[in-house]
Design a protein around this motif. Structure first.
Motif, PDB file in Angstrom:
ATOM      1  N   MET A   1       0.841  -1.192   0.000  1.00  0.00           N
ATOM      2  CA  MET A   1       0.000   0.000   0.000  1.00  0.00           C
ATOM      3  C   MET A   1       0.882   1.249   0.000  1.00  0.00           C
ATOM      4  O   MET A   1       1.827   1.355   0.779  1.00  0.00           O
ATOM      5  N   LEU A   2       0.568   2.214  -0.876  1.00  0.00           N
ATOM      6  CA  LEU A   2       1.342   3.443  -0.952  1.00  0.00           C
ATOM      7  C   LEU A   2       1.189   4.255   0.325  1.00  0.00           C
ATOM      8  O   LEU A   2       0.140   4.221   0.987  1.00  0.00           O
ATOM      9  N   ALA A   3       2.231   5.010   0.654  1.00  0.00           N
ATOM     10  CA  ALA A   3       2.221   5.800   1.883  1.00  0.00           C
ATOM     11  C   ALA A   3       1.067   6.793   1.898  1.00  0.00           C
ATOM     12  O   ALA A   3       0.405   6.982   2.925  1.00  0.00           O
ATOM     13  N   GLU A   4       0.796   7.441   0.756  1.00  0.00           N
ATOM     14  CA  GLU A   4      -0.295   8.421   0.699  1.00  0.00           C
ATOM     15  C   GLU A   4      -1.637   7.782   1.052  1.00  0.00           C
ATOM     16  O   GLU A   4      -2.450   8.363   1.781  1.00  0.00           O
ATOM     17  N   ARG A   5      -1.859   6.568   0.540  1.00  0.00           N
ATOM     18  CA  ARG A   5      -3.106   5.872   0.837  1.00  0.00           C
ATOM     19  C   ARG A   5      -3.170   5.487   2.316  1.00  0.00           C
ATOM     20  O   ARG A   5      -4.231   5.618   2.952  1.00  0.00           O
ATOM     21  N   ARG A   6      -2.057   5.042   2.874  1.00  0.00           N
ATOM     22  CA  ARG A   6      -2.036   4.723   4.307  1.00  0.00           C
ATOM     23  C   ARG A   6      -2.373   5.956   5.134  1.00  0.00           C
ATOM     24  O   ARG A   6      -3.141   5.885   6.100  1.00  0.00           O
ATOM     25  N   HIS A   7      -1.792   7.088   4.754  1.00  0.00           N
ATOM     26  CA  HIS A   7      -2.049   8.319   5.499  1.00  0.00           C
ATOM     27  C   HIS A   7      -3.537   8.676   5.470  1.00  0.00           C
ATOM     28  O   HIS A   7      -4.112   9.084   6.488  1.00  0.00           O
ATOM     29  N   GLN A   8      -4.161   8.533   4.316  1.00  0.00           N
ATOM     30  CA  GLN A   8      -5.593   8.810   4.207  1.00  0.00           C
ATOM     31  C   GLN A   8      -6.405   7.899   5.124  1.00  0.00           C
ATOM     32  O   GLN A   8      -7.334   8.349   5.807  1.00  0.00           O
ATOM     33  N   LEU A   9      -6.053   6.620   5.131  1.00  0.00           N
ATOM     34  CA  LEU A   9      -6.799   5.657   5.944  1.00  0.00           C
ATOM     35  C   LEU A   9      -6.570   5.895   7.440  1.00  0.00           C
ATOM     36  O   LEU A   9      -7.492   5.736   8.249  1.00  0.00           O
ATOM     37  N   ILE A  10      -5.361   6.269   7.807  1.00  0.00           N
ATOM     38  CA  ILE A  10      -5.082   6.563   9.210  1.00  0.00           C
ATOM     39  C   ILE A  10      -5.914   7.757   9.678  1.00  0.00           C
ATOM     40  O   ILE A  10      -6.567   7.714  10.727  1.00  0.00           O
ATOM     41  N   LEU A  11      -5.908   8.839   8.898  1.00  0.00           N
ATOM     42  CA  LEU A  11      -6.677  10.025   9.280  1.00  0.00           C
ATOM     43  C   LEU A  11      -8.167   9.736   9.329  1.00  0.00           C
ATOM     44  O   LEU A  11      -8.883  10.204  10.223  1.00  0.00           O
ATOM     45  N   ARG A  12      -8.644   8.941   8.375  1.00  0.00           N
ATOM     46  CA  ARG A  12     -10.066   8.586   8.368  1.00  0.00           C
ATOM     47  C   ARG A  12     -10.426   7.791   9.615  1.00  0.00           C
ATOM     48  O   ARG A  12     -11.464   8.024  10.239  1.00  0.00           O
ATOM     49  N   ALA A  13      -9.561   6.861   9.997  1.00  0.00           N
ATOM     50  CA  ALA A  13      -9.826   6.046  11.184  1.00  0.00           C
ATOM     51  C   ALA A  13      -9.832   6.895  12.448  1.00  0.00           C
ATOM     52  O   ALA A  13     -10.689   6.735  13.325  1.00  0.00           O
ATOM     53  N   LEU A  14      -8.894   7.835  12.558  1.00  0.00           N
ATOM     54  CA  LEU A  14      -8.823   8.681  13.745  1.00  0.00           C
ATOM     55  C   LEU A  14      -9.994   9.644  13.831  1.00  0.00           C
ATOM     56  O   LEU A  14     -10.520   9.921  14.906  1.00  0.00           O
ATOM     57  N   ARG A  15     -10.415  10.163  12.681  1.00  0.00           N
ATOM     58  CA  ARG A  15     -11.505  11.133  12.683  1.00  0.00           C
ATOM     59  C   ARG A  15     -12.858  10.496  12.940  1.00  0.00           C
ATOM     60  O   ARG A  15     -13.749  11.108  13.521  1.00  0.00           O
ATOM     61  N   SER A  16     -13.008   9.264  12.491  1.00  0.00           N
ATOM     62  CA  SER A  16     -14.302   8.595  12.679  1.00  0.00           C
ATOM     63  C   SER A  16     -14.389   7.861  14.009  1.00  0.00           C
ATOM     64  O   SER A  16     -15.465   7.768  14.607  1.00  0.00           O
ATOM     65  N   GLY A  17     -13.254   7.355  14.488  1.00  0.00           N
ATOM     66  CA  GLY A  17     -13.289   6.539  15.699  1.00  0.00           C
ATOM     67  C   GLY A  17     -12.564   7.102  16.891  1.00  0.00           C
ATOM     68  O   GLY A  17     -12.535   6.476  17.953  1.00  0.00           O
ATOM     69  N   GLY A  18     -11.954   8.282  16.739  1.00  0.00           N
ATOM     70  CA  GLY A  18     -11.237   8.867  17.858  1.00  0.00           C
ATOM     71  C   GLY A  18      -9.823   8.323  17.962  1.00  0.00           C
ATOM     72  O   GLY A  18      -9.308   7.683  17.028  1.00  0.00           O
ATOM     73  N   PRO A  19      -9.154   8.557  19.096  1.00  0.00           N
ATOM     74  CA  PRO A  19      -7.773   8.103  19.278  1.00  0.00           C
ATOM     75  C   PRO A  19      -7.631   6.602  19.010  1.00  0.00           C
ATOM     76  O   PRO A  19      -8.525   5.818  19.319  1.00  0.00           O
ATOM     77  N   ALA A  20      -6.504   6.221  18.409  1.00  0.00           N
ATOM     78  CA  ALA A  20      -6.278   4.814  18.068  1.00  0.00           C
ATOM     79  C   ALA A  20      -4.855   4.428  18.432  1.00  0.00           C
ATOM     80  O   ALA A  20      -3.927   5.237  18.347  1.00  0.00           O
ATOM     81  N   ALA A  21      -4.683   3.177  18.829  1.00  0.00           N
ATOM     82  CA  ALA A  21      -3.370   2.646  19.180  1.00  0.00           C
ATOM     83  C   ALA A  21      -2.627   2.217  17.925  1.00  0.00           C
ATOM     84  O   ALA A  21      -3.234   1.850  16.912  1.00  0.00           O
ATOM     85  N   VAL A  22      -1.295   2.255  18.015  1.00  0.00           N
ATOM     86  CA  VAL A  22      -0.452   1.822  16.902  1.00  0.00           C
ATOM     87  C   VAL A  22      -0.795   0.392  16.501  1.00  0.00           C
ATOM     88  O   VAL A  22      -0.903   0.060  15.314  1.00  0.00           O
ATOM     89  N   ALA A  23      -0.979  -0.482  17.488  1.00  0.00           N
ATOM     90  CA  ALA A  23      -1.280  -1.888  17.197  1.00  0.00           C
ATOM     91  C   ALA A  23      -2.574  -2.033  16.410  1.00  0.00           C
ATOM     92  O   ALA A  23      -2.657  -2.837  15.467  1.00  0.00           O
ATOM     93  N   ASP A  24      -3.585  -1.245  16.771  1.00  0.00           N
ATOM     94  CA  ASP A  24      -4.868  -1.324  16.065  1.00  0.00           C
ATOM     95  C   ASP A  24      -4.738  -0.823  14.632  1.00  0.00           C
ATOM     96  O   ASP A  24      -5.298  -1.409  13.694  1.00  0.00           O
ATOM     97  N   LEU A  25      -4.013   0.266  14.448  1.00  0.00           N
ATOM     98  CA  LEU A  25      -3.811   0.798  13.103  1.00  0.00           C
ATOM     99  C   LEU A  25      -2.989  -0.169  12.259  1.00  0.00           C
ATOM    100  O   LEU A  25      -3.257  -0.341  11.059  1.00  0.00           O
ATOM    101  N   SER A  26      -2.001  -0.793  12.871  1.00  0.00           N
ATOM    102  CA  SER A  26      -1.177  -1.771  12.173  1.00  0.00           C
ATOM    103  C   SER A  26      -2.024  -2.930  11.662  1.00  0.00           C
ATOM    104  O   SER A  26      -1.894  -3.360  10.506  1.00  0.00           O
ATOM    105  N   GLU A  27      -2.924  -3.416  12.508  1.00  0.00           N
ATOM    106  CA  GLU A  27      -3.794  -4.522  12.098  1.00  0.00           C
ATOM    107  C   GLU A  27      -4.769  -4.087  11.015  1.00  0.00           C
ATOM    108  O   GLU A  27      -5.000  -4.816  10.039  1.00  0.00           O
ATOM    109  N   LYS A  28      -5.319  -2.911  11.161  1.00  0.00           N
ATOM    110  CA  LYS A  28      -6.301  -2.411  10.192  1.00  0.00           C
ATOM    111  C   LYS A  28      -5.689  -2.236   8.806  1.00  0.00           C
ATOM    112  O   LYS A  28      -6.317  -2.541   7.789  1.00  0.00           O
ATOM    113  N   LEU A  29      -4.451  -1.742   8.773  1.00  0.00           N
ATOM    114  CA  LEU A  29      -3.798  -1.447   7.499  1.00  0.00           C
ATOM    115  C   LEU A  29      -3.014  -2.622   6.940  1.00  0.00           C
ATOM    116  O   LEU A  29      -2.612  -2.612   5.775  1.00  0.00           O
ATOM    117  N   GLY A  30      -2.733  -3.622   7.792  1.00  0.00           N
ATOM    118  CA  GLY A  30      -1.953  -4.762   7.341  1.00  0.00           C
ATOM    119  C   GLY A  30      -0.499  -4.446   7.115  1.00  0.00           C
ATOM    120  O   GLY A  30       0.141  -5.000   6.205  1.00  0.00           O
TER     121      GLY A  30
END
Length: 249
Positions: A1-30
């Motif tokens: 996955m390209l870095a730009e796409r990861r960044h978009q998904l990270i921001l979307r996850a934080l904005r919709s679900g609030g604070p997130a742990a590194v482990a959770d983001l790692s699992e979500k993004l693979g």
């Protein structure tokens, strides 16, 4: 996955679900935790999130218009009502981008005014109101943010003068400095300040201190701040020393 796409998904996850742990983001993004940490560091450097212990929380200043349009609406409406009361019929009003300026536009229906804006949502709100002379500034379209920017916008503003500028911001620092997260918008805001006779900053409580890495202006460039909550003592003192009137709604 390209870095730009990861960044978009990270921001979307934080904005919709609030604070997130590194482990959770790692699992979500693979991807690995190390990759997520590098992404969070880069996004923090860009002013889009704040790293916290074990994860991150999104900053609010540069979210797409649709994501913030429904946030703190009662507070923004209270600010908008008070700001609209400052304007007299026959005057020219310059409206910045952002959701609070849009809420203000909704309060201007039925008035005999000239409204200048680079905010497409303001344009859409007022386009059918025949009592308002509506001037849409030119420029390059930022689709997600519903705004027009660039040298064309700035050049248009150099040809214009407004009785009132109602300005938005991402944050107000304790020294009274007005900040924004979106670098490309800052020259347009500065051109608006130059075009406005009286500059009114619209700032809900979330903007104290808010976010932003780019300086828009200092307190000396403002005449009024309209807010729904008092700012911290240091900010109040800085605004007062600069002769800025703080109106609490």
């Amino acid at each position: 996955m390209l870095a730009e796409r990861r960044h978009q998904l990270i921001l979307r996850a934080l904005r919709s679900g609030g604070p997130a742990a590194v482990a959770d983001l790692s699992e979500k993004l693979g991807v690995s935790a190390a990759t997520v940490r590098r992404d969070l560091l880069r996004l923090e450097e860009e002013g889009l999130l704040t790293r916290v212990h074990g994860g991150a929380v999104a900053e609010e200043g540069d979210q797409p218009f649709a994501e913030v349009a429904g946030v703190r609406v009662p507070e923004k409406d209270a600010i908008a009502v008070r700001a609209a009361a400052m304007v007299e019929d026959g005057q020219t009003v310059l409206l910045d981008i952002g959701t609070t300026a849009y809420r203000l536009a909704r309060q201007l229906h039925g008035r005999r005014l000239t409204v200048i804006t680079s905010n497409l949502v303001v344009y859409e709100e007022l386009a059918e109101d025949t009592g308002i002379e509506l001037v849409l500034l030119g420029g390059v379209l930022r689709r997600e943010y519903r705004s027009l920017v660039g040298f064309l916008t700035e050049d248009n503003l150099r040809q214009l003068h407004a009785d009132w500028l109602f300005l938005g911001a991402s944050g107000i620092r304790p020294g009274g400095q007005v900040m924004d997260t979106t670098v490309v918008e800052v020259p347009v805001k500065r051109a608006m300040i130059a075009a406005g006779e009286r500059v009114v900053l619209l700032a809900d409580a979330g903007k104290f201190p808010g976010t932003g890495m780019a300086r828009v202006c200092g307190p000396e460039d403002l005449q009024v701040v309209v807010t729904n909550a008092p700012s911290d003592p240091a900010t109040c003192a800085a605004l007062g020393e600069a002769g800025v009137k703080v109106v609490q709604v």
